[in-house]
Design a protein around this motif. Sequence first.
Motif, PDB file in Angstrom:
ATOM      1  N   ASP A  50       0.859  -1.183   0.000  1.00  0.00           N
ATOM      2  CA  ASP A  50       0.000   0.000   0.000  1.00  0.00           C
ATOM      3  C   ASP A  50       0.895   1.232   0.000  1.00  0.00           C
ATOM      4  O   ASP A  50       1.785   1.375   0.857  1.00  0.00           O
ATOM      5  CB  ASP A  50      -0.907   0.010   1.235  1.00  0.00           C
ATOM      6  N   MET A  51       0.663   2.112  -0.967  1.00  0.00           N
ATOM      7  CA  MET A  51       1.524   3.277  -1.123  1.00  0.00           C
ATOM      8  C   MET A  51       0.712   4.560  -1.212  1.00  0.00           C
ATOM      9  O   MET A  51      -0.402   4.568  -1.751  1.00  0.00           O
ATOM     10  CB  MET A  51       2.371   3.163  -2.401  1.00  0.00           C
ATOM     11  N   THR A  52       1.299   5.624  -0.708  1.00  0.00           N
ATOM     12  CA  THR A  52       0.779   6.943  -1.007  1.00  0.00           C
ATOM     13  C   THR A  52       1.260   7.320  -2.407  1.00  0.00           C
ATOM     14  O   THR A  52       2.137   6.659  -2.989  1.00  0.00           O
ATOM     15  CB  THR A  52       1.302   7.983  -0.001  1.00  0.00           C
ATOM     16  N   LEU A  53       0.712   8.394  -2.942  1.00  0.00           N
ATOM     17  CA  LEU A  53       1.167   8.844  -4.251  1.00  0.00           C
ATOM     18  C   LEU A  53       2.648   9.201  -4.223  1.00  0.00           C
ATOM     19  O   LEU A  53       3.401   8.860  -5.144  1.00  0.00           O
ATOM     20  CB  LEU A  53       0.334  10.038  -4.705  1.00  0.00           C
ATOM     21  N   ALA A  54       3.072   9.844  -3.156  1.00  0.00           N
ATOM     22  CA  ALA A  54       4.478  10.247  -3.055  1.00  0.00           C
ATOM     23  C   ALA A  54       5.386   9.022  -2.994  1.00  0.00           C
ATOM     24  O   ALA A  54       6.462   8.991  -3.621  1.00  0.00           O
ATOM     25  CB  ALA A  54       4.682  11.132  -1.831  1.00  0.00           C
ATOM     26  N   GLU A  55       4.982   8.018  -2.236  1.00  0.00           N
ATOM     27  CA  GLU A  55       5.793   6.806  -2.119  1.00  0.00           C
ATOM     28  C   GLU A  55       5.882   6.083  -3.463  1.00  0.00           C
ATOM     29  O   GLU A  55       6.945   5.573  -3.842  1.00  0.00           O
ATOM     30  CB  GLU A  55       5.193   5.879  -1.059  1.00  0.00           C
ATOM     31  N   ALA A  56       4.771   6.028  -4.173  1.00  0.00           N
ATOM     32  CA  ALA A  56       4.774   5.361  -5.475  1.00  0.00           C
ATOM     33  C   ALA A  56       5.640   6.123  -6.472  1.00  0.00           C
ATOM     34  O   ALA A  56       6.353   5.514  -7.282  1.00  0.00           O
ATOM     35  CB  ALA A  56       3.343   5.248  -6.001  1.00  0.00           C
ATOM     36  N   LYS A  57       5.584   7.443  -6.413  1.00  0.00           N
ATOM     37  CA  LYS A  57       6.411   8.245  -7.323  1.00  0.00           C
ATOM     38  C   LYS A  57       7.885   7.990  -7.051  1.00  0.00           C
ATOM     39  O   LYS A  57       8.694   7.824  -7.977  1.00  0.00           O
ATOM     40  CB  LYS A  57       6.080   9.731  -7.128  1.00  0.00           C
ATOM     41  N   ALA A  58       8.237   7.916  -5.777  1.00  0.00           N
ATOM     42  CA  ALA A  58       9.628   7.659  -5.412  1.00  0.00           C
ATOM     43  C   ALA A  58      10.074   6.266  -5.839  1.00  0.00           C
ATOM     44  O   ALA A  58      11.255   6.033  -6.117  1.00  0.00           O
ATOM     45  CB  ALA A  58       9.808   7.826  -3.901  1.00  0.00           C
ATOM     46  N   ALA A  59       9.095   5.318  -5.924  1.00  0.00           N
ATOM     47  CA  ALA A  59       9.397   3.950  -6.334  1.00  0.00           C
ATOM     48  C   ALA A  59       9.444   3.790  -7.846  1.00  0.00           C
ATOM     49  O   ALA A  59       9.696   2.694  -8.338  1.00  0.00           O
ATOM     50  CB  ALA A  59       8.368   2.989  -5.740  1.00  0.00           C
ATOM     51  N   GLY A  60       9.164   4.883  -8.563  1.00  0.00           N
ATOM     52  CA  GLY A  60       9.300   4.851 -10.014  1.00  0.00           C
ATOM     53  C   GLY A  60       8.011   4.771 -10.798  1.00  0.00           C
ATOM     54  O   GLY A  60       8.039   4.738 -12.040  1.00  0.00           O
ATOM     55  N   ALA A  61       6.852   4.721 -10.129  1.00  0.00           N
ATOM     56  CA  ALA A  61       5.576   4.620 -10.841  1.00  0.00           C
ATOM     57  C   ALA A  61       5.349   5.868 -11.693  1.00  0.00           C
ATOM     58  O   ALA A  61       5.601   6.990 -11.253  1.00  0.00           O
ATOM     59  CB  ALA A  61       4.424   4.446  -9.864  1.00  0.00           C
ATOM     60  N   LYS A  62       4.869   5.658 -12.912  1.00  0.00           N
ATOM     61  CA  LYS A  62       4.649   6.769 -13.837  1.00  0.00           C
ATOM     62  C   LYS A  62       3.173   7.000 -14.157  1.00  0.00           C
ATOM     63  O   LYS A  62       2.780   8.109 -14.529  1.00  0.00           O
ATOM     64  CB  LYS A  62       5.416   6.516 -15.145  1.00  0.00           C
ATOM     65  N   THR A  63       2.354   5.955 -14.030  1.00  0.00           N
ATOM     66  CA  THR A  63       0.937   6.070 -14.381  1.00  0.00           C
ATOM     67  C   THR A  63       0.082   5.479 -13.271  1.00  0.00           C
ATOM     68  O   THR A  63       0.370   4.379 -12.776  1.00  0.00           O
ATOM     69  CB  THR A  63       0.635   5.322 -15.696  1.00  0.00           C
ATOM     70  N   LEU A  64      -0.945   6.220 -12.886  1.00  0.00           N
ATOM     71  CA  LEU A  64      -1.956   5.695 -11.954  1.00  0.00           C
ATOM     72  C   LEU A  64      -3.032   5.035 -12.800  1.00  0.00           C
ATOM     73  O   LEU A  64      -3.707   5.707 -13.595  1.00  0.00           O
ATOM     74  CB  LEU A  64      -2.555   6.819 -11.111  1.00  0.00           C
ATOM     75  N   VAL A  65      -3.177   3.723 -12.654  1.00  0.00           N
ATOM     76  CA  VAL A  65      -4.167   2.972 -13.418  1.00  0.00           C
ATOM     77  C   VAL A  65      -5.375   2.692 -12.536  1.00  0.00           C
ATOM     78  O   VAL A  65      -5.222   2.133 -11.440  1.00  0.00           O
ATOM     79  CB  VAL A  65      -3.582   1.639 -13.934  1.00  0.00           C
ATOM     80  N   ILE A  66      -6.539   3.083 -13.002  1.00  0.00           N
ATOM     81  CA  ILE A  66      -7.763   2.722 -12.284  1.00  0.00           C
ATOM     82  C   ILE A  66      -7.993   1.238 -12.505  1.00  0.00           C
ATOM     83  O   ILE A  66      -8.347   0.811 -13.605  1.00  0.00           O
ATOM     84  CB  ILE A  66      -8.960   3.562 -12.762  1.00  0.00           C
ATOM     85  N   GLY A  67      -7.769   0.457 -11.471  1.00  0.00           N
ATOM     86  CA  GLY A  67      -7.812  -0.992 -11.589  1.00  0.00           C
ATOM     87  C   GLY A  67      -9.134  -1.597 -11.217  1.00  0.00           C
ATOM     88  O   GLY A  67      -9.215  -2.798 -10.943  1.00  0.00           O
ATOM     89  N   VAL A  68     -10.187  -0.781 -11.199  1.00  0.00           N
ATOM     90  CA  VAL A  68     -11.509  -1.228 -10.775  1.00  0.00           C
ATOM     91  C   VAL A  68     -12.454  -1.226 -11.965  1.00  0.00           C
ATOM     92  O   VAL A  68     -12.454  -0.290 -12.766  1.00  0.00           O
ATOM     93  CB  VAL A  68     -12.080  -0.311  -9.668  1.00  0.00           C
ATOM     94  N   ALA A  69     -13.243  -2.274 -12.077  1.00  0.00           N
ATOM     95  CA  ALA A  69     -14.287  -2.343 -13.112  1.00  0.00           C
ATOM     96  C   ALA A  69     -15.632  -2.394 -12.401  1.00  0.00           C
ATOM     97  O   ALA A  69     -16.197  -3.462 -12.180  1.00  0.00           O
ATOM     98  CB  ALA A  69     -14.098  -3.572 -13.987  1.00  0.00           C
ATOM     99  N   ASN A  70     -16.107  -1.225 -11.986  1.00  0.00           N
ATOM    100  CA  ASN A  70     -17.376  -1.198 -11.246  1.00  0.00           C
ATOM    101  C   ASN A  70     -18.558  -1.218 -12.210  1.00  0.00           C
ATOM    102  O   ASN A  70     -18.419  -0.980 -13.407  1.00  0.00           O
ATOM    103  CB  ASN A  70     -17.451   0.012 -10.316  1.00  0.00           C
ATOM    104  N   ARG A  71     -19.735  -1.548 -11.689  1.00  0.00           N
ATOM    105  CA  ARG A  71     -20.932  -1.627 -12.519  1.00  0.00           C
ATOM    106  C   ARG A  71     -21.257  -0.251 -13.078  1.00  0.00           C
ATOM    107  O   ARG A  71     -21.459   0.709 -12.339  1.00  0.00           O
ATOM    108  CB  ARG A  71     -22.102  -2.183 -11.716  1.00  0.00           C
TER     109      ARG A  71
END
Length: 333
Positions: A50-71
């Motif tokens: 589980d990451m905050t946005l800042a933690e993910a950015k520091a880990a190298g993440a470049k894109t936030l993907v909405i991983g949910v397929a809600n109704r």
Amino acid sequence: MIQTPYLLFLGDAPDMLAAKVAIGIRDWRPENAVGQFRLEGCGADLGLTDMTLAEAKAAGAKTLVIGVANRGGVISKEWKKVLVTALEEGFDLAAGLHNLLRNEPDLVAVAEATGRSLHDVRVPEVNYPIADGKKRSGKRCLAVGTDCSVGKMYTAMAMERDMRERGLKATFRATGQTGILITGDGVPLDAVIADFMAGSIEWLTPDNEEDHWDLIEGQGSLFHVSFSGVTMALIHGGQPDALILCHEPTRSHMRGLPEYTPPSLEDLRDTALPLARIANPACQVVGVSINTQHMTEDEAKAYLAEVETRMGLPATDPYRFGSGKLVDALAAL
């Protein structure tokens, strides 16, 4: 192109099935899954950090993907706060929802101001033809299910992996947002105008070498009153030579339809095969894929053995036990 790696946004997904987009990326492209971002009350957990946005950015993440397929595929107000902040912190956004990122004025404004990109993978980018039903060279296999979210994509992807390991010619053909995010290509079938759906699958699976298999990602179910149309387009546009029946045996009702009971595998076989033979009279049902994730290993093996005896077809959970039996069945055609 969507920049990798990803931070997978699970939002307030009520359960793991609702997070199937993120699960697919985790399972088939783990190198692209830096971590997960969950809102309070989220019922899904991918086992990622589980990451905050800042933690993910520091880990190298470049894109936030909405991983949910809600109704309905909607962006809630709770999600919007995270998405805006992500853009401001330097992330691109990617989603496969019916509610398009590009149709949200506040997201568009922030993306333009920050120089970030919005990727809607559920938007057709090709002017697809109307299907003509002409026979194409090469071979095609389609996974069809008793319900939605029973493992049709996993079946096709596992078969592609195992076929390539054997030196066989095979290509996974993505038809939904998860498959497109995993492979980078495909047809967002449920966003194609109805008259062109079957034609889009003809386009996706063109003439090929005679010993090449297109493994077509299944969508919906002929028995699901909400999403049966996409299945029909796949059956006729795909002109499959082989059908794989997919089933999740622990469900008491259809996904999102508590008043509807799932059909049997026999019902699926006896409904799908005659429809497939309209476009390809030589089509055969060659195997059964069972999603056993809610069973113990002993329960799963016993159920698979019972299905094989009852149906007279090879049966496996391709994710849990490998797709070898299904690949053998294709190789025998």
